[in-house]
Design a protein around this motif. Structure first.
Motif, PDB file in Angstrom:
ATOM      1  N   THR A   1      -5.710  59.565 -51.396  1.00 55.14           N
ATOM      2  CA  THR A   1      -6.052  59.051 -50.831  1.00 55.14           C
ATOM      3  C   THR A   1      -7.152  60.864 -50.019  1.00 55.14           C
ATOM      4  OG1 THR A   1      -3.744  60.960 -50.029  1.00 55.14           O
ATOM      5  CG2 THR A   1      -3.619  58.394 -49.864  1.00 55.14           C
ATOM      6  N   PRO A   2      -8.186  60.833 -48.801  1.00 62.31           N
ATOM      7  CA  PRO A   2      -8.414  61.957 -47.902  1.00 62.31           C
ATOM      8  C   PRO A   2      -8.360  62.722 -46.833  1.00 62.31           C
ATOM      9  CG  PRO A   2      -9.865  59.959 -47.854  1.00 62.31           C
ATOM     10  CD  PRO A   2      -8.602  59.756 -48.708  1.00 62.31           C
ATOM     11  N   GLY A   3      -8.376  63.767 -46.655  1.00 59.04           N
ATOM     12  CA  GLY A   3      -7.904  64.248 -45.351  1.00 59.04           C
ATOM     13  C   GLY A   3      -8.161  66.039 -45.227  1.00 59.04           C
ATOM     14  N   ALA A   4      -7.156  67.080 -45.117  1.00 62.24           N
ATOM     15  CA  ALA A   4      -7.124  67.970 -45.041  1.00 62.24           C
ATOM     16  C   ALA A   4      -7.287  68.589 -46.361  1.00 62.24           C
ATOM     17  CB  ALA A   4      -6.579  68.843 -44.005  1.00 62.24           C
ATOM     18  N   THR A   5      -6.107  67.574 -47.583  1.00 58.12           N
ATOM     19  CA  THR A   5      -5.523  68.513 -47.895  1.00 58.12           C
ATOM     20  C   THR A   5      -6.069  67.049 -49.520  1.00 58.12           C
ATOM     21  OG1 THR A   5      -4.711  69.448 -47.833  1.00 58.12           O
ATOM     22  CG2 THR A   5      -4.156  68.869 -50.063  1.00 58.12           C
ATOM     23  N   PRO A   6      -6.977  66.521 -50.666  1.00 53.65           N
ATOM     24  CA  PRO A   6      -7.093  65.595 -50.454  1.00 53.65           C
ATOM     25  C   PRO A   6      -6.161  65.445 -51.840  1.00 53.65           C
ATOM     26  CG  PRO A   6      -8.966  66.622 -50.374  1.00 53.65           C
ATOM     27  CD  PRO A   6      -8.515  67.489 -49.977  1.00 53.65           C
ATOM     28  N   ARG A   7      -5.568  63.992 -51.803  1.00 54.17           N
ATOM     29  CA  ARG A   7      -4.076  63.895 -53.221  1.00 54.17           C
ATOM     30  C   ARG A   7      -4.029  62.870 -53.806  1.00 54.17           C
ATOM     31  NH1 ARG A   7       0.805  66.731 -49.368  1.00 54.17           N
ATOM     32  NH2 ARG A   7       0.172  68.558 -49.325  1.00 54.17           N
ATOM     33  N   LEU A   8      -4.100  62.737 -54.899  1.00 52.94           N
ATOM     34  CA  LEU A   8      -3.800  61.967 -56.302  1.00 52.94           C
ATOM     35  C   LEU A   8      -2.372  61.746 -55.705  1.00 52.94           C
ATOM     36  CD1 LEU A   8      -4.898  59.939 -57.830  1.00 52.94           C
ATOM     37  CD2 LEU A   8      -4.855  61.114 -59.860  1.00 52.94           C
ATOM     38  N   TRP A   9      -1.883  60.386 -55.370  1.00 52.17           N
ATOM     39  CA  TRP A   9      -0.499  59.843 -55.294  1.00 52.17           C
ATOM     40  C   TRP A   9      -0.096  59.031 -56.154  1.00 52.17           C
ATOM     41  CZ3 TRP A   9       2.956  62.058 -52.202  1.00 52.17           C
ATOM     42  CH2 TRP A   9       2.511  63.145 -50.654  1.00 52.17           C
ATOM     43  N   ILE A  10       0.627  59.095 -57.007  1.00 53.39           N
ATOM     44  CA  ILE A  10       1.706  58.547 -58.489  1.00 53.39           C
ATOM     45  C   ILE A  10       2.711  57.763 -58.099  1.00 53.39           C
ATOM     46  CG2 ILE A  10       2.475  59.037 -60.066  1.00 53.39           C
ATOM     47  CD1 ILE A  10      -0.678  59.729 -60.430  1.00 53.39           C
ATOM     48  N   ASP A  11       3.240  58.512 -56.795  1.00 51.48           N
ATOM     49  CA  ASP A  11       4.028  57.870 -56.143  1.00 51.48           C
ATOM     50  C   ASP A  11       5.047  58.278 -54.635  1.00 51.48           C
ATOM     51  OD1 ASP A  11       6.266  60.003 -57.149  1.00 51.48           O
ATOM     52  OD2 ASP A  11       6.895  58.820 -58.767  1.00 51.48           O
ATOM     53  N   MET A  12       5.837  57.880 -54.985  1.00 48.85           N
ATOM     54  CA  MET A  12       6.412  58.188 -53.472  1.00 48.85           C
ATOM     55  C   MET A  12       6.606  59.770 -53.179  1.00 48.85           C
ATOM     56  SD  MET A  12       6.068  55.804 -50.907  1.00 48.85           S
ATOM     57  CE  MET A  12       7.066  56.514 -49.251  1.00 48.85           C
ATOM     58  N   ILE A  13       7.488  60.406 -54.779  1.00 50.83           N
ATOM     59  CA  ILE A  13       7.903  61.848 -55.217  1.00 50.83           C
ATOM     60  C   ILE A  13       6.717  62.004 -55.714  1.00 50.83           C
ATOM     61  CG2 ILE A  13       9.811  60.955 -53.921  1.00 50.83           C
ATOM     62  CD1 ILE A  13      10.254  61.241 -57.092  1.00 50.83           C
ATOM     63  N   ALA A  14       5.434  62.285 -55.959  1.00 56.79           N
ATOM     64  CA  ALA A  14       4.252  63.240 -56.925  1.00 56.79           C
ATOM     65  C   ALA A  14       3.581  62.923 -56.773  1.00 56.79           C
ATOM     66  CB  ALA A  14       5.800  63.092 -58.446  1.00 56.79           C
TER      67      ALA A  14
END
Length: 218
Positions: A67-80
């Motif tokens: 997910t792009p954004g101010a802090t790009p992240r690679l989501w694994i599930d809802m909590i990680a």
């Protein structure tokens, strides 16, 4: 004769990402650095694709995506999820827990981080299997009825008499308030006072006009 080892040369997509990362580090532009973070997360995502393909169908615990954004992240599930550290080179695998956010691993090697994420996915799948294998919760006996007053436990029809031995629960009628004592004197409403005010003005004007006519004659 031993078979030839598989080629370990990076593919075209990974080469393009590496070039973008190199250009972002040399220019230092904020937008380019953010794109470099996304490229690094995409590289890690590619490492996880074989693992994600082995997840049994129908398991909706994981929704892996960048997910792009101010802090790009690679989501694994809802909590990680995975994000880049402050040095923009190391991966940080984080998990939200009751005690706060916990760092599962922090490393600049995407393969090492992918192994840790693989272990996390395997543990979540084992926990799911254990929950599904647990026996169903036994049906507890119904709670006994509460000790309510008879008036609530056995309601009667409106207008009916109370059962024998049961005191009437209808409250005694409240005594009527004493009639208001009329005070002596004359009461004026707002309209009456206004009419009297107009009459007073008319009388005053008539008196002034009469005096003026009387003075004009003499």
């Amino acid at each position: 004769m031993d078979p030839k080892p598989a080629s370990t040369r990076p593919g075209l997509a990974e080469t393009i990402r590496a070039i973008r990362i190199d250009e972002a580090e040399r220019t230092g532009v904020v937008v380019a650095l953010r794109e470099a973070d996304i490229a690094r997360l995409d590289i890690l995502h590619d490492r996880l694709k074989p693992v994600l393909a082995d997840i049994p169908r129908g398991v909706d615990l994981f929704d892996v995506a960048v997910t792009p954004g101010a802090t790009p992240r690679l989501w694994i599930d809802m909590i990680a999820f995975v994000e880049m550290a402050r040095d923009k080179r190391s991966y940080r695998f984080l998990q939200d827990t009751r005690e706060g956010r916990r760092v599962m691993i922090e490393s600049a090697d995407p393969d090492q981080v992918a192994e840790r994420i693989t272990a996390y996915i395997a543990r979540r799948l084992i926990e799911r299997e254990r929950l599904l294998a647990m026996p169903p919760v036994l049906d507890y006996p119904a709670l006994p009825p509460a000790d309510l007053p008879p008036v609530f436990a056995a309601p009667r029809a409106v207008g009916g008499s109370a059962p024998a031995g049961e005191a009437s629960a209808d409250p005694a009628p409240a005594p009527a308030p004493p009639p208001a004592v009329a005070r002596e004197g004359v009461r004026f409403s707002g309209l009456g006072a206004f009419v009297l005010f107009l009459l007073g003005i008319a009388v005053g004007i008539g008196g002034v006009l009469g005096l003026a006519q009387f003075a004009a004659r003499f």
